[in-house]
Design a protein around this motif. Structure first.
Motif, short mmCIF file in Angstrom:
data_model
loop_
_atom_site.label_atom_id
_atom_site.label_comp_id
_atom_site.label_asym_id
_atom_site.label_seq_id
_atom_site.Cartn_x
_atom_site.Cartn_y
_atom_site.Cartn_z
N PHE A 142 0.66 -1.07 -0.01
CA PHE A 142 0.12 -0.15 0.23
C PHE A 142 0.86 1.38 -0.02
N GLY A 143 2.14 1.10 0.46
CA GLY A 143 2.85 2.11 0.26
C GLY A 143 3.21 2.98 -1.03
N GLY A 144 2.91 2.03 -2.18
CA GLY A 144 3.03 2.51 -3.32
C GLY A 144 1.71 3.05 -4.15
N ILE A 145 0.85 2.96 -3.24
CA ILE A 145 -0.83 3.32 -3.71
C ILE A 145 -1.10 4.45 -2.86
N LEU A 146 -0.91 4.61 -1.51
CA LEU A 146 -1.13 5.75 -0.64
C LEU A 146 0.06 6.53 -0.30
N SER A 147 0.00 7.79 -0.03
CA SER A 147 1.06 8.70 0.19
C SER A 147 1.69 8.59 1.20
N ASN A 148 1.23 8.38 2.41
CA ASN A 148 2.11 8.48 3.51
C ASN A 148 1.30 7.55 4.64
N GLN A 149 2.01 6.57 5.58
CA GLN A 149 1.37 5.77 6.60
C GLN A 149 1.06 6.66 7.67
N LYS A 150 1.74 7.68 8.07
CA LYS A 150 1.09 8.57 9.35
C LYS A 150 -0.04 9.17 8.87
N ALA A 151 -0.18 9.73 7.72
CA ALA A 151 -1.49 10.41 7.22
C ALA A 151 -2.59 9.36 7.40
N LEU A 152 -2.36 8.18 6.70
CA LEU A 152 -3.27 7.28 6.53
C LEU A 152 -3.74 6.98 8.36
N GLY A 153 -2.97 6.58 9.17
CA GLY A 153 -3.25 6.46 10.46
C GLY A 153 -4.47 7.78 10.91
N ARG A 154 -4.16 8.77 10.51
CA ARG A 154 -4.66 10.06 11.10
C ARG A 154 -6.01 9.91 10.36
N VAL A 155 -6.04 9.65 9.04
CA VAL A 155 -7.41 9.96 8.21
C VAL A 155 -8.29 8.70 8.88
N MET A 156 -7.75 7.55 8.76
CA MET A 156 -8.60 6.36 9.36
C MET A 156 -9.10 6.25 10.52
N TYR A 157 -8.23 7.03 11.75
CA TYR A 157 -8.81 7.33 12.79
C TYR A 157 -9.86 8.31 12.97
N SER A 158 -9.76 9.49 12.17
CA SER A 158 -10.73 10.41 12.05
C SER A 158 -12.22 9.87 11.41
N LEU A 159 -11.91 9.07 10.39
CA LEU A 159 -12.97 8.44 9.70
C LEU A 159 -13.97 7.52 10.65
N ASN A 160 -13.07 6.84 11.51
CA ASN A 160 -13.59 5.79 12.28
C ASN A 160 -14.50 6.40 13.34
N ASN A 161 -13.97 7.53 13.80
CA ASN A 161 -14.90 8.44 14.84
C ASN A 161 -15.90 9.13 14.20
N LEU A 162 -15.65 9.61 13.07
CA LEU A 162 -16.91 10.10 12.28
C LEU A 162 -18.00 8.90 12.19
N ARG A 163 -17.60 7.79 11.76
CA ARG A 163 -18.52 6.73 11.36
C ARG A 163 -19.39 6.49 12.57
N GLY A 164 -18.94 6.68 13.59
CA GLY A 164 -20.14 6.25 14.76
C GLY A 164 -21.35 6.71 14.93
N PRO A 165 -21.44 7.89 14.68
CA PRO A 165 -23.03 8.84 14.61
C PRO A 165 -23.68 8.28 13.40
N ILE A 166 -23.05 8.27 12.24
CA ILE A 166 -23.48 7.82 11.09
C ILE A 166 -23.92 6.46 11.06
#
Length: 195
Positions: A142-166
């Motif tokens: 996935f490192g060749g597909i996605l730009s940055n592993q640290k950014a991935l972690g931040r984005v997935m964390y944020s999406l997971n929190n937003l997913r809750g109420p949805i």
């Protein structure tokens, strides 16, 4: 794919879905939350709810649709990438043990309840958070597909929190609606790959 092309693709997908629904139920009445009313029992059930609940459902339906498409796109990206690299049986050797355990527990819960199996794909039995774990576990791909592993972690964390109420029938505050829109943009920025 730039943002303008992504919006155009989204609009085209929505138009395609509308045509498909119209083909299945031509001329069917649709209520204020997009439910086809000619289905037996639906109309009388919806009428039981207050206008406030119906209005909130209509508002949240848009965010549910967005998250449904995003989450399923992420699942498809994972599956397609790992099948291409390791074959159709990638799950056993390339998913973390925590994902395997969660999958087995969810499959067993469905079986014990006598429910029809939702899928033959193990990815459909794991939580959103586990998707990020699978990507990190296979970062060599996935490192060749996605730009940055640290950014991935931040984005997935944020999406997971937003997913809750949805996903759990809550309401998103206006600030969180803005955060959802920005985080979805961040996901598509990740997909632009390493620079």
């Amino acid at each position: 794919m730039n943002a303008e092309e992504q919006v155009e693709l989204f609009v085209l997908k929505c138009a395609s879905l509308k045509i498909a629904v119209d083909d299945v139920s031509p001329g069917a009445a649709v209520d204020d939350i997009g439910v086809v009313l000619d289905q037996p029992g639906i109309n009388s059930s919806l009428e039981q709810f207050s206008q406030e609940v119906r209005t909130n459902a209509n508002r949240m339906a848009e965010y549910y649709k967005l998250f449904y498409m995003l989450e399923n796109d992420i699942r498809k990206l994972i599956d397609d990438t790992l099948i291409e690299a390791h074959g159709a049986d990638w799950w056993d050797k390339h998913s973390p043990n925590s994902a395997k355990e969660e999958c087995k527990a969810n499959q067993q819960r469905e079986k014990d309840a006598g429910f029809t199996s939702r899928s033959d794909n193990e990815l459909d039995y794991i939580s959103f958070g586990q998707l990020g774990d699978i990507i990190r576990n296979n970062w060599d791909l996935f490192g060749g597909i996605l730009s940055n592993q640290k950014a991935l972690g931040r984005v997935m964390y944020s999406l997971n929190n937003l997913r809750g109420p949805i996903a759990h029938c809550g309401l998103l505050a206006e600030d969180e609606v803005d955060r959802l829109k920005l985080t979805v943009k961040d996901w598509f920025r990740l997909l632009e790959g390493p620079k």
